[in-house]
Design an enzyme around this catalytic site. Structure first.
Site, PDB file in Angstrom:
ATOM      1  N   ASP A   3     -23.618  69.145 -34.475  1.00 51.66           N
ATOM      2  CA  ASP A   3     -23.117  68.806 -33.087  1.00 51.66           C
ATOM      3  C   ASP A   3     -21.871  67.701 -33.305  1.00 51.66           C
ATOM      4  OD1 ASP A   3     -22.632  68.901 -30.522  1.00 51.66           O
ATOM      5  OD2 ASP A   3     -24.371  68.087 -29.987  1.00 51.66           O
ATOM      6  N   GLU A   6     -16.555  67.455 -35.155  1.00 48.62           N
ATOM      7  CA  GLU A   6     -14.989  67.174 -35.238  1.00 48.62           C
ATOM      8  C   GLU A   6     -14.664  66.015 -35.283  1.00 48.62           C
ATOM      9  OE1 GLU A   6     -16.279  67.955 -31.322  1.00 48.62           O
ATOM     10  OE2 GLU A   6     -16.478  69.320 -32.798  1.00 48.62           O
ATOM     11  N   ASP A  80     -19.543  72.212 -24.609  1.00 47.23           N
ATOM     12  CA  ASP A  80     -20.091  71.362 -23.268  1.00 47.23           C
ATOM     13  C   ASP A  80     -19.828  72.234 -21.860  1.00 47.23           C
ATOM     14  OD1 ASP A  80     -21.485  70.014 -25.009  1.00 47.23           O
ATOM     15  OD2 ASP A  80     -20.293  68.180 -24.651  1.00 47.23           O
TER      16      ASP A  80
END
Length: 426
Positions: A3, A6, A80
């Site tokens: 998760d 990046e 999200d």
């Protein structure tokens, strides 16, 4: 689970590292931002295998960041989202786009990541996601608890029903995943209608419905309070309701002034129709001309289903023909790659005969310790009750519902790991 994989700068103008920033090799960040997540998922997947090579187990790695080729290393999701009806609606075109890009194992957070879904939104999201490749509930730690039993009845039963339906179709979905890896036909699992009906101009802009593989049409309910939806049925038909197993009734008027010629209740030609979609139902249809393998016994997990028998749903087209495939392996090891330890079976119905044989497009060398018996064959659209149904010289027990045009053959005593023919004398 990878998760936030990046480079992110939350207090920056773009909530990310500036695109013109240079790495040590002098390459701008815009060139490698997404590649960073790709390599993290690759390293995690390969590391899981190399850490315990003696276990010979497949890794499962879920990643939020991805790039072209990420499908080789695991699943992804859309990030999200929010507990809003608009985000449920947007999930379909997002996932169709991702699927077209070659990343088949993808889904969206059921119920939305941020916020608190009410019972209706949660139910409709569960129904939609049950027919998408990756099916997962996930929420922010500040959101209220949303386990399905907390919503009470009738919502609990509606969401349980959607989950059970997904589990019954796991043999079909698993086969689609295998075919994507084996590069057999179209590799997309969740497909825009245009992939299956490329000559139909009406489907070019359809992004609120999808084909699950070649055989199933899904139209989710994505608007609050809706109890019906308009469904576009492409192709020549017929189409069959996945729950009642009945043919979709003929349209009063087809597109372009063409009138549906139902003949025994089958709609012909492309047409639109408003269908009922009460709170416990998502419209899902079988496409005539295909055979869908299912497992109908209720279990607490897919692992417990491994040796359960198959039900074959034979949805006949207007020429009384159908095709299908089934992929079988041990579901946990890497032996399907290392040793080609898998079975890839071809199914066909033609001239009153249902046949099972090894598929020639992807040859496996199965040495499987798994049961693959068929407990039931359901034939849709046969037109009339057969005089007899036989496997070789053995007569088989069957029943025929003339009103629904559904023939059910019980305990045919055949295995999906063997070749066989079953004849239907009309």
């Amino acid at each position: 689970w990878n998760d936030m994989n990046e480079p992110s700068v939350f207090n920056g103008p773009e909530v990310s590292m500036q695109k013109h920033m240079l790495n040590l090799e002098g390459i701008e960040h815009r060139e490698w931002h997404n590649v960073y997540g790709f390599y993290m998922q690759m390293a995690t997947s390969q590391g899981q295998v190399q850490r315990h090579p003696e276990q010979n187990q497949r890794p499962f790695v879920l990643s939020r960041a991805f790039y072209a080729g990420s499908q080789k290393y695991g699943a992804i999701w859309t990030g999200d989202n929010m507990a809003q009806w608009s985000h449920l609606e947007y999930a379909t075109p997002m996932l169709l786009t991702i699927s077209l890009a070659g990343l088949g194992f993808a889904g969206a957070d059921v119920g939305g990541f941020m916020g608190d879904p009410d019972a209706e939104l949660m139910t409709r999201w569960m129904q939609s996601a049950a027919y998408q490749p990756f099916f997962r509930g996930h929420a922010h730690h500040d959101s209220k608890r949303r386990e399905v039993w907390l919503f009470g009845e009738p919502w609990l039963s509606h969401m349980r029903k959607a989950t059970i339906e997904r589990y019954t179709f796991l043999p079909y979905i698993y086969t689609l995943f295998a075919e994507a890896e084996l590069m057999v036909g179209v590799s997309a699992i969740m497909r825009p209608l245009v992939l299956e009906f490329p000559t139909d101009p009406e489907v070019a802009a359809v992004d609120d419905a999808w084909m699950l593989g070649p055989a199933m049409l899904v139209k989710p309910v994505v608007h609050q309070g809706a109890k019906s939806v308009e469904v576009y049925f492409p192709g020549a038909g017929p189409w069959y309701d996945s729950r009642t197993l009945r043919k979709v009734p003929p349209a009063k008027k087809g597109l372009g002034g063409l009138f549906g010629r139902g003949g025994e209740g089958a709609a012909t030609g492309p047409f639109k129709q408003t269908v009922d979609a009460p709170l416990d139902t998502i419209p899902v249809y079988f496409r005539g001309g295909f055979i869908i393998p299912r497992k109908m016994r209720l279990r607490r997990s897919a692992t417990l289903m491994r040796n359960d028998p198959y039900t074959l749903v034979v949805a006949l087209d207007a020429d009384q023909q159908a095709l299908g495939t089934l992929y079988i392996d041990d579901e946990v090891s890497l032996s399907h790659i290392k040793d080609k330890n898998f079975a890839y079976r071809s199914l066909s119905f033609k001239d009153g005969k249902l046949s099972c044989a090894a598929a020639t497009s992807a040859a496996g060398q199965p040495n499987l310790e798994v049961d693959a018996d068929v407990e039931r064959i359901v034939v849709l659209g046969l037109g009339k009750e057969p005089k007899s149904v036989k496997a070789g010289s053995a007569s088989l027990e069957f029943s025929y519902d003339a009103d629904a045009d559904v023939l059910t053959v019980r305990k045919p005593s055949v295995s999906m790991l063997q070749s066989w023919d079953i004849t239907f004398q009309l």
